[in-house]
Design an enzyme around this catalytic site. Structure first.
Site, PDB file in Angstrom:
ATOM      1  N   ASN A   9      39.484  13.156   2.898  1.00  0.00           N
ATOM      2  CA  ASN A   9      38.415  12.397   3.560  1.00  0.00           C
ATOM      3  C   ASN A   9      37.821  11.473   2.510  1.00  0.00           C
ATOM      4  OD1 ASN A   9      36.161  11.407   4.878  1.00  0.00           O
ATOM      5  ND2 ASN A   9      35.401  13.403   5.527  1.00  0.00           N
ATOM      6  N   ARG A  94      41.254  11.688   7.459  1.00  0.00           N
ATOM      7  CA  ARG A  94      40.238  11.252   8.414  1.00  0.00           C
ATOM      8  C   ARG A  94      40.198   9.726   8.378  1.00  0.00           C
ATOM      9  NH1 ARG A  94      33.995  10.523   7.393  1.00  0.00           N
ATOM     10  NH2 ARG A  94      33.258  10.076   9.494  1.00  0.00           N
ATOM     11  N   HIS A 182      32.403  10.502  15.058  1.00  0.00           N
ATOM     12  CA  HIS A 182      32.263  11.928  14.739  1.00  0.00           C
ATOM     13  C   HIS A 182      33.087  12.803  15.693  1.00  0.00           C
ATOM     14  CE1 HIS A 182      28.217  10.647  12.877  1.00  0.00           C
ATOM     15  NE2 HIS A 182      29.061  10.905  11.892  1.00  0.00           N
ATOM     16  N   ARG A 242      21.432   3.980   7.792  1.00  0.00           N
ATOM     17  CA  ARG A 242      21.830   3.078   8.873  1.00  0.00           C
ATOM     18  C   ARG A 242      20.745   3.020   9.951  1.00  0.00           C
ATOM     19  NH1 ARG A 242      27.577   5.549  10.072  1.00  0.00           N
ATOM     20  NH2 ARG A 242      27.264   6.860   8.238  1.00  0.00           N
ATOM     21  N   GLU A 380      35.441  19.649  10.262  1.00  0.00           N
ATOM     22  CA  GLU A 380      36.329  18.526  10.555  1.00  0.00           C
ATOM     23  C   GLU A 380      37.661  18.662   9.825  1.00  0.00           C
ATOM     24  OE1 GLU A 380      33.346  14.798  10.822  1.00  0.00           O
ATOM     25  OE2 GLU A 380      32.909  16.241   9.229  1.00  0.00           O
TER      26      GLU A 380
END
Length: 402
Positions: A9, A94, A182, A242, A380
């Site tokens: 990742n 990912r 996500h 963000r 994940e």
């Protein structure tokens, strides 16, 4: 040694990695996890085994690890003695954006990389860094199987109504639509729910992935029907740095009245907004929770307020709500945030158990609560390894038949 799968990742200045051994019955067992961070500034590789015993803690000077490909070389150097000098059978990555063309993980080749490069403008903060180690492996080990797993794929089950913006048809045909992100995290939660809470696994579930990046997803019977993120990972909830949901007129104002360039606005929206922008202190929830500054309180109150607003919207998309799930770094580790959110959505029938919440128990709702409230740690990397193993086996079968 048994076969293994490496999961990568990659971010802008770090590479997170995990190695999974493939045990009998294709059961995946994590052997170690780690990350190399501070790439180009203060590079450090840190790795631990499942017992949290330190396997490596090494630092370098910035010129020694100037970029992500160089960082990948350091990861490979660490891996060699750990796996007896043998390469993993496959590498799973990912990749944040799969666009409209990828609704499932895919085996990587030059054509796939070229298609994913076209999506960089949709995920400028993530996509280039996701692709950097993919290219590096293709150059150095072209025959090593690589699999791309997309954060957008889980949301491809959305209806056209959920996918659309109120924009001209041509833009939709070109791929300007709501994607959601996500997805690997939400897919893992959907996979875990039948064993954690079988009575609500097929019901109407809102899951909040709350970390440095934050979003929420509405799921019915384990399938995504709506998400707070849209065309890019800027939309929806406010995040660490963000902005989240924003009137597009603000962008026009900054360009036309303030004379700011698109690049300057992009940098601000991705790096200087969210909790960091509101508080003027930090993007780290832990720092904000410990601060007495009223701006820290404003930032956290705003964060929880927007989560509550989104919950009502997602519940409307499903025609009700049976459960609320917290996951990711903040969702799993910040009882104060969880309590503040659940108090704001009490009108929906969510009744918090203060003691269970403070203890970080799996179920944090009171007995008799109309909405079951859960804390489920995400994984994940395991989802990526699972998809990679499936495609690895399918690829081997195809080669055998050929």
């Amino acid at each position: 040694m048994t076969e293994s799968i490496l999961v990568i990742n990659a971010g802008s200045s770090s590479i997170k990695f995990q190695l999974f051994a493939i045990e009998s019955g294709d059961r995946l067992e994590r052997r170690f996890k780690g990350q190399i961070e501070g790439v180009g500034t203060r590079p450090r590789l840190f790795a631990v085994n499942p017992n949290r015993e330190i396997l490596s803690d090494v630092t370098w000077s910035a010129p020694d690890v100037p970029d992500v490909p160089a960082a990948l070389e350091k990861v490979v150097e660490f891996l060699r003695p750990q796996i007896g000098g043998r390469l993993p059978c496959a590498v799973g990555h990912r990749v944040v954006h799969g666009g409209p063309m990828y609704s499932d993980p895919v085996v990587i080749n030059a054509r796939v990389v070229a298609q994913l490069e076209r999506l960089v403008p949709m995920a400028p903060l993530h996509q280039p860094n996701n692709l950097a180690p993919i290219r590096a492996v293709l150059e150095r080990r072209p025959h090593l199987l690589q699999v791309a797993c997309f954060d957008t794929a889980f949301h491809r089950s959305h209806s056209e109504l959920a996918d659309r913006f109120a924009l001209p048809e041509q833009l939709y045909a070109e791929g300007v639509r709501r994607y959601g992100f996500h997805g690997l995290s939400y897919e893992y939660i959907a996979m875990r729910l039948p064993s954690v809470a079988p009575d609500i696994a097929q019901g109407r579930v809102v899951t909040a992935h709350l970390g440095s990046g934050a979003s929420m997803c509405a799921m019915i019977d384990g399938r995504s029907v709506e998400s707070t993120m849209g065309f890019t990972a800027l939309d929806g909830l406010p995040m660490g740095t963000r902005c989240g949901q924003l009137d597009p007129g603000v962008i026009l104002y900054l360009m036309m009245e303030k004379g700011q360039s698109a690049k300057a606005i992009e940098h601000m929206l991705y790096h200087d907004c969210g909790l960091k922008g509101l508080s003027g202190i930090s993007n780290d929830v832990r720092e904000l929770l410990s601060s007495q500054d009223p701006r820290a309180k404003l930032a956290l109150d705003y964060f929880c307020y927007r989560i509550a607003l989104a919950t009502g919207s997602l519940a409307a998309a499903m025609g009700g709500i049976d459960a609320f799930v917290f996951t990711a770094g903040i969702g799993e580790n910040a009882p104060a945030i969880r309590e503040a959110v659940l108090r704001r959505i009490a009108w929906l029938g969510a009744e918090i158990s203060v003691q269970a919440n403070k203890k970080n128990e799996t179920c944090i709702s009171r007995k008799g609560s109309k909405v079951t409230c859960l804390v489920i740690p995400t994984n994940e990397e395991l989802m990526i390894a699972t998809h990679t193993l499936r495609l690895m086996r399918a690829h081997a079968l195809q080669e055998k038949r050929a």
